[in-house]
Design an enzyme around this catalytic site. Structure first.
Site, PDB file in Angstrom:
ATOM      1  N   LYS A   1       0.823   4.506   6.959  1.00 19.19           N
ATOM      2  CA  LYS A   1       0.333   5.332   5.852  1.00 19.19           C
ATOM      3  C   LYS A   1       0.978   6.716   5.953  1.00 19.19           C
ATOM      4  O   LYS A   1       1.687   7.026   6.901  1.00 19.19           O
ATOM      5  CB  LYS A   1      -1.194   5.493   5.905  1.00 19.19           C
ATOM      6  CG  LYS A   1      -1.998   4.203   5.981  1.00 19.19           C
ATOM      7  CD  LYS A   1      -2.013   3.415   4.699  1.00 19.19           C
ATOM      8  CE  LYS A   1      -2.808   2.128   4.853  1.00 19.19           C
ATOM      9  NZ  LYS A   1      -2.738   1.282   3.639  1.00 19.19           N
TER      10      LYS A   1
ATOM     11  N   SER B   1       0.805  -1.228   0.000  1.00 17.68           N
ATOM     12  CA  SER B   1       0.000   0.000   0.000  1.00 17.68           C
ATOM     13  C   SER B   1       0.836   1.274   0.000  1.00 17.68           C
ATOM     14  O   SER B   1       0.317   2.349  -0.300  1.00 17.68           O
ATOM     15  CB  SER B   1      -0.942   0.016   1.204  1.00 17.68           C
ATOM     16  OG  SER B   1      -0.225   0.148   2.412  1.00 17.68           O
TER      17      SER B   1
END
EC number: 3.4.21.89
Length: 279
Positions: free
Chosen positions: A120, A42
């Site tokens: 993230k 990701s």
């Protein structure tokens, strides 16, 4: 008898040494740096599957989420951070010696629902309005600049211990083929620049407007079309807004990287990523 006493004493000293070592390791991991192994794609290409880094836990101070979880599914071990440090949870979403994260930081945080650790990039601060239109982030009404920067390529093959196959912009690619994604350089208002990848058109390329609540943050993955992040609310299985006390620490530097199923497979080591700064 003397020999038996000596043997018993030696065993007891060994047990004490192991216990002390575990305590010291636990304190070090709780207060200073926590190891983190990248399990998914990701955050490509900033972080690749198999990158190993230490998370700086001093950057934002401490909360109950600073305590490490110990999860080994194969043996049924599941000791959650909240089980150990739930007494530190605060009603006002605060931290001890709290520091403010900066937009663009790459952060490990505790998922507000599942309790799992996620990594993230911080895109939205409290009070920000964020929207994505045609794959471009609109921050407080202003598009975040994106500059085309060629193509990111990798082999279409199983990656990491979970043997995940990458998604490709150039269509379904057979095993061993070249998987391509468009690369763009994105630059935030504070000057932080990083690469983002595009795989294709999908629902998360166009969203409504998110207004980040006070005391919460909005996160996105750099591999935009392959990231479960704040664009999807928690009620729909996403990350949603992340409370301040759920931050664990900042990712500053990759210490080691392996493209194989195990870090012991030395022929899969990525030497060019050792000690690489995380931008």
């Amino acid at each position: 008898m003397a020999e038996e006493a000596k043997t018993g004493s030696g065993i007891w000293e060994t047990i004490k040494t192991i216990v002390y070592a575990l305590l010291i390791a636990g304190i070090f991991r709780t207060l200073f740096f926590q190891p983190f192994w990248i399990p998914s794609g990701s955050m490509k290409e900033t972080l690749l599957i198999g990158d190993f880094l230490f998370v700086n836990k001093m950057a934002y101070g401490y909360s109950y989420a600073s305590c490490p979880s110990l999860i080994i599914s194969r043996v049924g071990l599941n000791i959650d951070a909240e089980d150990v440090c739930g007494w530190m949870k605060s009603e006002d979403n605060s931290r001890i010696w709290g520091g403010e994260p900066a937009r663009g930081d790459v952060i490990v945080f505790r998922h507000p629902v599942s309790g799992r650790d996620y990594i993230k990039r911080l895109m939205g601060l409290p009070g920000d309005r964020i929207q994505v239109r045609n794959g471009q982030v609109i921050l407080n009404g202003t598009p975040v600049p994106q500059q085309p920067d060629g193509v990111f390529t990798e082999l279409s093959e199983p990656q990491g211990p979970q043997r995940l196959r990458p998604r490709c912009e150039n269509g379904p690619v057979g095993l061993g083929g070249l998987c391509e994604k468009s690369r763009l350089i994105e630059t935030l208002p504070n000057g932080v620049s990083y690469d983002v990848l595009n795989i294709g058109k999908q629902g998360s390329d166009n969203t409504g407007i998110y207004t980040v609540p006070e005391g919460h943050y909005f996160f996105m993955g750099d591999n935009r079309d392959n990231s479960s992040d704040s664009r999807v609310p928690q009620s729909a299985g996403g990350v949603g807004y992340v409370p301040y006390e759920n931050l664990i620490g900042r990712a500053d530097r990759i210490m080691f990287s392996s493209a194989g199923r195990s870090m012991l497979f030395f022929w899969t080591w990525r030497g060019d990523r050792f000690f690489k700064a995380v931008n």
